[in-house]
Design a protein around this motif. Structure first.
Motif, PDB file in Angstrom:
ATOM      1  N   ILE A  87       0.850  -1.191   0.000  1.00  0.00           N
ATOM      2  CA  ILE A  87       0.000   0.000   0.000  1.00  0.00           C
ATOM      3  C   ILE A  87       0.888   1.244   0.000  1.00  0.00           C
ATOM      4  CG2 ILE A  87      -1.910   1.219   1.131  1.00  0.00           C
ATOM      5  CD1 ILE A  87      -2.531  -1.305   2.668  1.00  0.00           C
ATOM      6  N   ARG A  88       0.480   2.257  -0.737  1.00  0.00           N
ATOM      7  CA  ARG A  88       1.200   3.529  -0.736  1.00  0.00           C
ATOM      8  C   ARG A  88       0.368   4.574   0.001  1.00  0.00           C
ATOM      9  NH1 ARG A  88       1.994   4.772  -6.253  1.00  0.00           N
ATOM     10  NH2 ARG A  88       0.318   6.299  -6.223  1.00  0.00           N
ATOM     11  N   TYR A  89       1.002   5.243   0.968  1.00  0.00           N
ATOM     12  CA  TYR A  89       0.357   6.315   1.725  1.00  0.00           C
ATOM     13  C   TYR A  89       1.008   7.642   1.364  1.00  0.00           C
ATOM     14  CZ  TYR A  89      -1.544   2.521   4.611  1.00  0.00           C
ATOM     15  OH  TYR A  89      -2.190   1.399   5.050  1.00  0.00           O
ATOM     16  N   GLU A  90       0.263   8.734   1.576  1.00  0.00           N
ATOM     17  CA  GLU A  90       0.758  10.055   1.193  1.00  0.00           C
ATOM     18  C   GLU A  90       0.442  11.074   2.281  1.00  0.00           C
ATOM     19  OE1 GLU A  90      -0.586  11.061  -2.776  1.00  0.00           O
ATOM     20  OE2 GLU A  90      -0.851   8.938  -3.270  1.00  0.00           O
ATOM     21  N   GLY A  91       1.293  12.075   2.399  1.00  0.00           N
ATOM     22  CA  GLY A  91       1.045  13.098   3.391  1.00  0.00           C
ATOM     23  C   GLY A  91       1.971  14.283   3.238  1.00  0.00           C
ATOM     24  N   TYR A  92       1.854  15.218   4.175  1.00  0.00           N
ATOM     25  CA  TYR A  92       2.686  16.431   4.179  1.00  0.00           C
ATOM     26  C   TYR A  92       3.456  16.515   5.485  1.00  0.00           C
ATOM     27  CZ  TYR A  92       0.202  18.222   0.081  1.00  0.00           C
ATOM     28  OH  TYR A  92      -0.305  18.399  -1.183  1.00  0.00           O
ATOM     29  N   GLY A  93       4.728  16.916   5.369  1.00  0.00           N
ATOM     30  CA  GLY A  93       5.555  17.120   6.539  1.00  0.00           C
ATOM     31  C   GLY A  93       5.727  18.595   6.836  1.00  0.00           C
ATOM     32  N   THR A 111      -1.619  -0.119  10.308  1.00  0.00           N
ATOM     33  CA  THR A 111      -0.613   0.678   9.603  1.00  0.00           C
ATOM     34  C   THR A 111      -1.051   2.132   9.473  1.00  0.00           C
ATOM     35  OG1 THR A 111       0.044  -1.284   8.351  1.00  0.00           O
ATOM     36  CG2 THR A 111       0.772   0.842   7.506  1.00  0.00           C
ATOM     37  N   ALA A 112      -2.302   2.350   9.075  1.00  0.00           N
ATOM     38  CA  ALA A 112      -2.811   3.714   8.926  1.00  0.00           C
ATOM     39  C   ALA A 112      -2.789   4.460  10.259  1.00  0.00           C
ATOM     40  CB  ALA A 112      -4.225   3.690   8.357  1.00  0.00           C
ATOM     41  N   ALA A 113      -3.148   3.776  11.335  1.00  0.00           N
ATOM     42  CA  ALA A 113      -3.145   4.408  12.657  1.00  0.00           C
ATOM     43  C   ALA A 113      -1.725   4.783  13.082  1.00  0.00           C
ATOM     44  CB  ALA A 113      -3.774   3.475  13.690  1.00  0.00           C
ATOM     45  N   ASP A 114      -0.772   3.886  12.843  1.00  0.00           N
ATOM     46  CA  ASP A 114       0.617   4.166  13.194  1.00  0.00           C
ATOM     47  C   ASP A 114       1.166   5.348  12.396  1.00  0.00           C
ATOM     48  OD1 ASP A 114       0.587   2.066  14.954  1.00  0.00           O
ATOM     49  OD2 ASP A 114       1.682   0.666  13.661  1.00  0.00           O
ATOM     50  N   LEU A 115       0.837   5.391  11.118  1.00  0.00           N
ATOM     51  CA  LEU A 115       1.312   6.493  10.270  1.00  0.00           C
ATOM     52  C   LEU A 115       0.679   7.818  10.689  1.00  0.00           C
ATOM     53  CD1 LEU A 115       1.232   4.753   6.774  1.00  0.00           C
ATOM     54  CD2 LEU A 115       3.262   5.467   8.025  1.00  0.00           C
ATOM     55  N   ARG A 116      -0.605   7.787  10.961  1.00  0.00           N
ATOM     56  CA  ARG A 116      -1.303   9.015  11.368  1.00  0.00           C
ATOM     57  C   ARG A 116      -0.701   9.570  12.659  1.00  0.00           C
ATOM     58  NH1 ARG A 116      -5.811   7.029  10.771  1.00  0.00           N
ATOM     59  NH2 ARG A 116      -6.190   7.767   8.656  1.00  0.00           N
ATOM     60  N   ALA A 117      -0.384   8.693  13.597  1.00  0.00           N
ATOM     61  CA  ALA A 117       0.212   9.128  14.862  1.00  0.00           C
ATOM     62  C   ALA A 117       1.602   9.713  14.630  1.00  0.00           C
ATOM     63  CB  ALA A 117       0.296   7.946  15.828  1.00  0.00           C
ATOM     64  N   ALA A 118       2.386   9.092  13.759  1.00  0.00           N
ATOM     65  CA  ALA A 118       3.737   9.585  13.467  1.00  0.00           C
ATOM     66  C   ALA A 118       3.692  10.973  12.849  1.00  0.00           C
ATOM     67  CB  ALA A 118       4.451   8.611  12.535  1.00  0.00           C
ATOM     68  N   PHE A 119       2.775  11.187  11.919  1.00  0.00           N
ATOM     69  CA  PHE A 119       2.640  12.499  11.285  1.00  0.00           C
ATOM     70  C   PHE A 119       2.203  13.548  12.306  1.00  0.00           C
ATOM     71  CE2 PHE A 119       2.667  10.409   7.116  1.00  0.00           C
ATOM     72  CZ  PHE A 119       3.272  11.376   6.320  1.00  0.00           C
ATOM     73  N   SER A 120       1.167  13.248  13.072  1.00  0.00           N
ATOM     74  CA  SER A 120       0.608  14.252  13.981  1.00  0.00           C
ATOM     75  C   SER A 120       1.585  14.644  15.087  1.00  0.00           C
ATOM     76  CB  SER A 120      -0.701  13.735  14.588  1.00  0.00           C
ATOM     77  OG  SER A 120      -0.472  12.587  15.386  1.00  0.00           O
ATOM     78  N   GLY A 124       3.240  16.990  10.935  1.00  0.00           N
ATOM     79  CA  GLY A 124       2.782  16.687   9.582  1.00  0.00           C
ATOM     80  C   GLY A 124       1.344  16.220   9.569  1.00  0.00           C
ATOM     81  N   ASN A 125       0.875  15.840   8.381  1.00  0.00           N
ATOM     82  CA  ASN A 125      -0.497  15.350   8.234  1.00  0.00           C
ATOM     83  C   ASN A 125      -0.534  14.217   7.222  1.00  0.00           C
ATOM     84  OD1 ASN A 125      -2.335  17.367   9.751  1.00  0.00           O
ATOM     85  ND2 ASN A 125      -1.014  18.699   8.534  1.00  0.00           N
ATOM     86  N   LEU A 126      -1.160  13.099   7.607  1.00  0.00           N
ATOM     87  CA  LEU A 126      -1.390  12.013   6.670  1.00  0.00           C
ATOM     88  C   LEU A 126      -2.554  12.412   5.782  1.00  0.00           C
ATOM     89  CD1 LEU A 126      -0.668   9.088   5.831  1.00  0.00           C
ATOM     90  CD2 LEU A 126      -2.404   8.304   7.453  1.00  0.00           C
ATOM     91  N   GLY A 127      -2.347  12.364   4.456  1.00  0.00           N
ATOM     92  CA  GLY A 127      -3.364  12.841   3.528  1.00  0.00           C
ATOM     93  C   GLY A 127      -4.120  11.728   2.828  1.00  0.00           C
ATOM     94  N   GLY A 229      11.002   3.984  10.956  1.00  0.00           N
ATOM     95  CA  GLY A 229      11.134   3.062  12.074  1.00  0.00           C
ATOM     96  C   GLY A 229       9.928   2.163  12.273  1.00  0.00           C
ATOM     97  N   LEU A 230       8.831   2.453  11.572  1.00  0.00           N
ATOM     98  CA  LEU A 230       7.627   1.629  11.715  1.00  0.00           C
ATOM     99  C   LEU A 230       7.813   0.292  11.009  1.00  0.00           C
ATOM    100  CD1 LEU A 230       4.905   4.368  11.086  1.00  0.00           C
ATOM    101  CD2 LEU A 230       5.615   3.407  13.292  1.00  0.00           C
ATOM    102  N   ASP A 231       7.356  -0.774  11.636  1.00  0.00           N
ATOM    103  CA  ASP A 231       7.579  -2.122  11.126  1.00  0.00           C
ATOM    104  C   ASP A 231       7.034  -2.331   9.712  1.00  0.00           C
ATOM    105  OD1 ASP A 231       8.889  -2.892  13.401  1.00  0.00           O
ATOM    106  OD2 ASP A 231       7.140  -3.829  14.332  1.00  0.00           O
ATOM    107  N   ASP A 232       5.898  -1.717   9.401  1.00  0.00           N
ATOM    108  CA  ASP A 232       5.258  -1.970   8.109  1.00  0.00           C
ATOM    109  C   ASP A 232       5.820  -1.114   6.972  1.00  0.00           C
ATOM    110  OD1 ASP A 232       3.578  -3.777   9.356  1.00  0.00           O
ATOM    111  OD2 ASP A 232       2.037  -2.277   9.772  1.00  0.00           O
ATOM    112  N   VAL A 233       6.632  -0.133   7.293  1.00  0.00           N
ATOM    113  CA  VAL A 233       7.129   0.801   6.271  1.00  0.00           C
ATOM    114  C   VAL A 233       8.359   0.244   5.569  1.00  0.00           C
ATOM    115  CG1 VAL A 233       8.165   3.080   5.902  1.00  0.00           C
ATOM    116  CG2 VAL A 233       6.143   2.841   7.372  1.00  0.00           C
ATOM    117  N   GLN A 234       8.310   0.236   4.241  1.00  0.00           N
ATOM    118  CA  GLN A 234       9.427  -0.237   3.426  1.00  0.00           C
ATOM    119  C   GLN A 234      10.310   0.912   2.950  1.00  0.00           C
ATOM    120  OE1 GLN A 234       9.351  -3.697   4.131  1.00  0.00           O
ATOM    121  NE2 GLN A 234      10.050  -3.879   2.025  1.00  0.00           N
TER     122      GLN A 234
END
Length: 251
Positions: A87-93, A111-120, A124-127, A229-234
């Motif tokens: 899956i590809r996710y997108e956002g702004y830093g 995965t989406a929850a982990d990414l959203r928390a990292a951005f916030s 940043g913002n997960l878009g 550093g997130l486990d699911d991120v390549q």
């Protein structure tokens, strides 16, 4: 592409350190699984799989782990029932920097929850899907080391169907091509006796955001580091440029 290449070099140096961590083993194993699933489970006829296996071996992953990953991708491994999807996710830093995240996950919600928390937590913002991907083009990239004659590299690159190349330091070059032509370019450069140390797919930004504020730079790099550093991120790609002196300090 210069700013992006400097950042790519720093990421490669960082990867040498990260290779000692289990996460990198997990990333490389998952890349093998996806490559085997997307094509035939035979590296001789699957360039993506062959490249993933070469990277895994270079990182010291045992052969039995590699074989298990191939079997998982081929659907012939019965040791667990987990199923990975890309899956590809997108956002702004910070500073409006566009960020693309490539993930392999067996649980989209996690995965989406982990990414959203990292951005916030890092400014940043997960878009939504498509919010920044239009600013990037995917290209095939061959990393060539030990370049003694740039003119010969240019000739070989053109013969292999390259679009452009860039010297990232005195004897190292990155040669860019269309995704579908990466295997041909890789083979041509090797046949011309060039030392190709890596062949990969990379997202290249069509425009870059200049980051020259040290606090903004610190927040941005912390966000990228957290995402990686997130486990699911390549892989994480961002469209920023940073003055070389500031990049060295941050790295």
């Amino acid at each position: 592409m210069a700013g992006h290449s400097k950042w790519a070099n720093i990421k490669r140096q960082k990867a040498v350190v990260d290779a000692k961590k289990g996460k990198t083993f997990t990333q490389l194993s998952r890349a093998i699984i996806i490559a085997a699933r997307n094509g035939i489970p035979d590296p001789a006829g699957n360039f993506q799989l062959r490249t993933a296996i070469e990277k895994a071996k270079a990182a010291g992953i045992p052969n039995e782990n590699i074989e298990r990953a191939i079997a998982k991708g081929a659907g012939t491994f019965t040791g667990d029932g987990s199923s990975l999807e890309a899956i590809r996710y997108e956002g702004y830093g910070p500073g409006g920097v566009a960020i693309l995240i490539e993930a392999l996950t067996d649980n989209r919600n996690r995965t989406a929850a982990d990414l959203r928390a990292a951005f916030s937590k890092n400014g940043g913002n997960l878009g939504e899907t498509g919010c920044v991907s239009w600013m990037f083009d995917q290209k095939g990239v061959c990393i060539v080391e030990g370049v003694e004659d740039e003119e010969k590299l240019l000739e070989a690159s053109l013969e292999g169907g390259a679009e452009s190349y860039e010297m990232t330091d005195e004897k190292t070059a990155e040669v860019f091509t269309e995704v579908a032509n990466l295997e041909n370019l890789n083979q041509t450069l090797k046949e011309k006796n060039f030392q190709v140390t890596d062949a990969e797919l990379r997202w290249i930004p069509s425009n870059n955001v200049e980051i020259d504020n040290i606090e903004q730079a610190r927040s941005l790099l912390k966000l990228i580091d957290t995402l990686e550093g997130l486990d699911d991120v390549q892989n994480v790609t961002a469209n920023f440029e940073m003055p070389e002196n500031l990049m060295v300090v941050m790295a």
